[in-house]
Write a protein that holds these residues in place. Structure first.
Motif, mmCIF file in Angstrom:
data_model
loop_
_atom_site.group_PDB
_atom_site.id
_atom_site.type_symbol
_atom_site.label_atom_id
_atom_site.label_comp_id
_atom_site.label_asym_id
_atom_site.label_seq_id
_atom_site.Cartn_x
_atom_site.Cartn_y
_atom_site.Cartn_z
ATOM 1 N N ASP A 34 0.848 -1.181 0.000
ATOM 2 C CA ASP A 34 0.000 0.000 0.000
ATOM 3 C C ASP A 34 0.890 1.239 0.000
ATOM 4 O O ASP A 34 1.844 1.328 0.781
ATOM 5 N N LEU A 35 0.546 2.154 -0.878
ATOM 6 C CA LEU A 35 1.354 3.365 -1.068
ATOM 7 C C LEU A 35 0.533 4.612 -0.802
ATOM 8 O O LEU A 35 -0.700 4.590 -0.891
ATOM 9 N N GLU A 36 1.243 5.687 -0.523
ATOM 10 C CA GLU A 36 0.649 7.022 -0.608
ATOM 11 C C GLU A 36 1.700 7.877 -1.310
ATOM 12 O O GLU A 36 2.797 8.089 -0.781
ATOM 13 N N THR A 37 1.369 8.301 -2.531
ATOM 14 C CA THR A 37 2.396 8.978 -3.324
ATOM 15 C C THR A 37 1.807 10.149 -4.090
ATOM 16 O O THR A 37 0.668 10.066 -4.583
ATOM 17 N N LEU A 38 2.565 11.227 -4.160
ATOM 18 C CA LEU A 38 2.165 12.389 -4.969
ATOM 19 C C LEU A 38 2.920 12.304 -6.291
ATOM 20 O O LEU A 38 4.151 12.375 -6.307
ATOM 21 N N MET A 39 2.157 12.119 -7.370
ATOM 22 C CA MET A 39 2.786 12.005 -8.692
ATOM 23 C C MET A 39 2.405 13.207 -9.549
ATOM 24 O O MET A 39 1.248 13.622 -9.574
ATOM 25 N N VAL A 40 3.416 13.711 -10.244
ATOM 26 C CA VAL A 40 3.229 14.894 -11.092
ATOM 27 C C VAL A 40 3.681 14.546 -12.510
ATOM 28 O O VAL A 40 4.827 14.120 -12.701
ATOM 29 N N PRO A 41 2.794 14.710 -13.511
ATOM 30 C CA PRO A 41 3.266 14.472 -14.884
ATOM 31 C C PRO A 41 4.204 15.596 -15.309
ATOM 32 O O PRO A 41 3.970 16.759 -14.950
ATOM 33 N N VAL A 42 5.251 15.244 -16.040
ATOM 34 C CA VAL A 42 6.228 16.263 -16.461
ATOM 35 C C VAL A 42 6.397 16.237 -17.982
ATOM 36 O O VAL A 42 6.074 15.250 -18.651
ATOM 37 N N GLN A 43 6.960 17.358 -18.480
ATOM 38 C CA GLN A 43 7.006 17.564 -19.935
ATOM 39 C C GLN A 43 8.204 16.881 -20.594
ATOM 40 O O GLN A 43 8.993 17.515 -21.290
ATOM 41 N N THR A 44 8.349 15.610 -20.317
ATOM 42 C CA THR A 44 9.314 14.753 -20.997
ATOM 43 C C THR A 44 8.467 13.616 -21.561
ATOM 44 O O THR A 44 7.733 12.989 -20.788
ATOM 45 N N TYR A 45 8.526 13.392 -22.868
ATOM 46 C CA TYR A 45 7.517 12.533 -23.484
ATOM 47 C C TYR A 45 8.114 11.407 -24.315
ATOM 48 O O TYR A 45 9.078 11.601 -25.056
ATOM 49 N N ASP A 46 7.496 10.221 -24.224
ATOM 50 C CA ASP A 46 7.570 9.231 -25.294
ATOM 51 C C ASP A 46 6.465 9.591 -26.272
ATOM 52 O O ASP A 46 5.510 10.299 -25.910
ATOM 53 N N GLN A 47 6.582 9.098 -27.498
ATOM 54 C CA GLN A 47 5.468 9.296 -28.432
ATOM 55 C C GLN A 47 5.034 7.933 -28.962
ATOM 56 O O GLN A 47 5.889 7.105 -29.321
ATOM 57 N N LEU A 48 3.735 7.692 -28.958
ATOM 58 C CA LEU A 48 3.208 6.430 -29.498
ATOM 59 C C LEU A 48 2.292 6.762 -30.669
ATOM 60 O O LEU A 48 1.462 7.670 -30.593
ATOM 61 N N ARG A 49 2.469 5.979 -31.749
ATOM 62 C CA ARG A 49 1.672 6.182 -32.971
ATOM 63 C C ARG A 49 1.069 4.847 -33.358
ATOM 64 O O ARG A 49 1.748 3.819 -33.323
#
Ligand code: C5P
Length: 313
Positions: A34-49
């Motif tokens: 069991d976790l408690e975590t603060l996650m923030v998306p950041v502007q480093t990207y993979d790209q999927l097509r």
């Protein structure tokens, strides 16, 4: 993450994440924690097509395939792991969706890897969420994100986060999300050392270490205190409240964690931390220009790949 139609193809940018807080509350009956975590998306990207090599002919639909384009990662990753996590997860996610929806999986995925693998930045999970979103559109399935999340959690604890929008406190295995809207724009320097870490391995190490009674207590006030600092714009205070309970386990597996934390503690940042189960570490910077100047200094130091990034808004 919003899929875009490009001709007959579909594309999406899959962001990385950083964990600004991660507490491990204890083991669960299902073998996870069991976790408690603060996650923030950041502007480093993979790209999927996703594209249709058959040119639209329903009679000659090609079976599902994936090509991974990983040249940016090639210099710093263990060769055996190059793209393999993402590869498995993209294909497994799409196939599982097809199975649940009762359709045949088809078409070609191209994955352009920029997020380091085994870094704790969630690249494989983000790619899997991207695959669910693209396949859902391309195959005309039309499931809601909530429905896709129930498939996602079977495949990986972090994948539901990437199907949601923005920062969140994630609990349970990581799949129970409480969206967070009060964060200011944050700037980071991230360093990925030459050695990656497997999540399962780090959790295994965490279990082996003697965890004191105090440490194993749920630390519920902690993440709220951190959010309070952010919402009041007190970034220096927030820097001291960031925490990752997996850090000592990761540090027992590779000397890079200590090395990076020490180096990052000397750059005038508000705070520094390992992200997720490692092995990348980041510093919370004073501004975008502070991030650029510190990244420039770090690049020649032989610590691994250095990049700057900022939170998605
Ligand atoms: O769910 P995911 O594939 O990211 O998990 C990888 C491994 O990390 C799991 O097999 C488990 O060993 C560990 N893990 C855990 N508790 C979590 C998330 C992951 O023990 N909440």
């Amino acid at each position: 993450m919003v899929p875009l139609r490009v001709g007959s193809a579909w594309e999406v940018n899959a962001p990385a994440k950083l964990n600004l807080y991660l507490d491990v509350l204890g083991p669960r009956a299902d073998g996870f924690h069991d976790l408690e975590t603060l996650m923030v998306p950041v502007q480093t990207y993979d790209q999927l097509r996703w594209s249709d090599p058959s040119g639209g002919s329903a009679l000659s639909r090609s079976p599902l395939s994936l090509r991974v384009h990983a040249s940016l990662n090639r210099d710093l990753l263990p060769k055996a792991n190059l793209g393999s996590d993402a590869e498995n997860l993209v294909v497994r996610a799409a196939k599982r969706l097809a199975e649940v929806a009762g359709v045949d999986p088809w078409g070609s995925f191209d994955l352009f890897k920029r997020i380091p693998v085994q870094s704790g930045m969630g690249g494989g999970s983000s790619d899997a969420a991207a695959a669910l979103l693209l396949a859902n559109e391309a195959w005309g399935i039309g499931y809601s994100r909530e429905r896709l999340s129930t498939i996602a959690v079977e495949l990986g604890s972090d994948i539901p986060f990437f199907l949601s929008h923005g920062a969140a406190i994630c609990r349970g295995r990581g799949e129970r999300l409480e969206p967070v809207s009060r964060l200011p724009k944050l700037h980071f320097v991230v360093v990925q050392p030459p050695a990656g870490l497997s999540t399962a391995h780090v959790f295994g190490q965490w279990k082996q270490q003697k965890i004191s009674a105090e440490e194993s207590q749920p630390n519920r006030a902690g993440v709220k205190d951190l959010l309070e600092s952010f919402s009041r714009g007190r970034l220096a205070e927030a820097g001291t409240r960031m925490m990752n309970r997996l850090e000592s386990a990761a540090a027992a597996l590779t000397p890079w964690i200590e090395r990076l934390r020490l180096a990052l503690s000397r750059c005038g940042a508000y705070g520094q931390l390992m992200t997720g189960s490692g092995s990348a570490c980041f510093a919370l910077m004073r501004s975008a220009s502070h991030a650029r100047s510190v990244a420039g200094q770090f690049s020649g130091m032989g610590l691994g790949r250095v990049c700057i990034t900022s939170s998605c808004v």
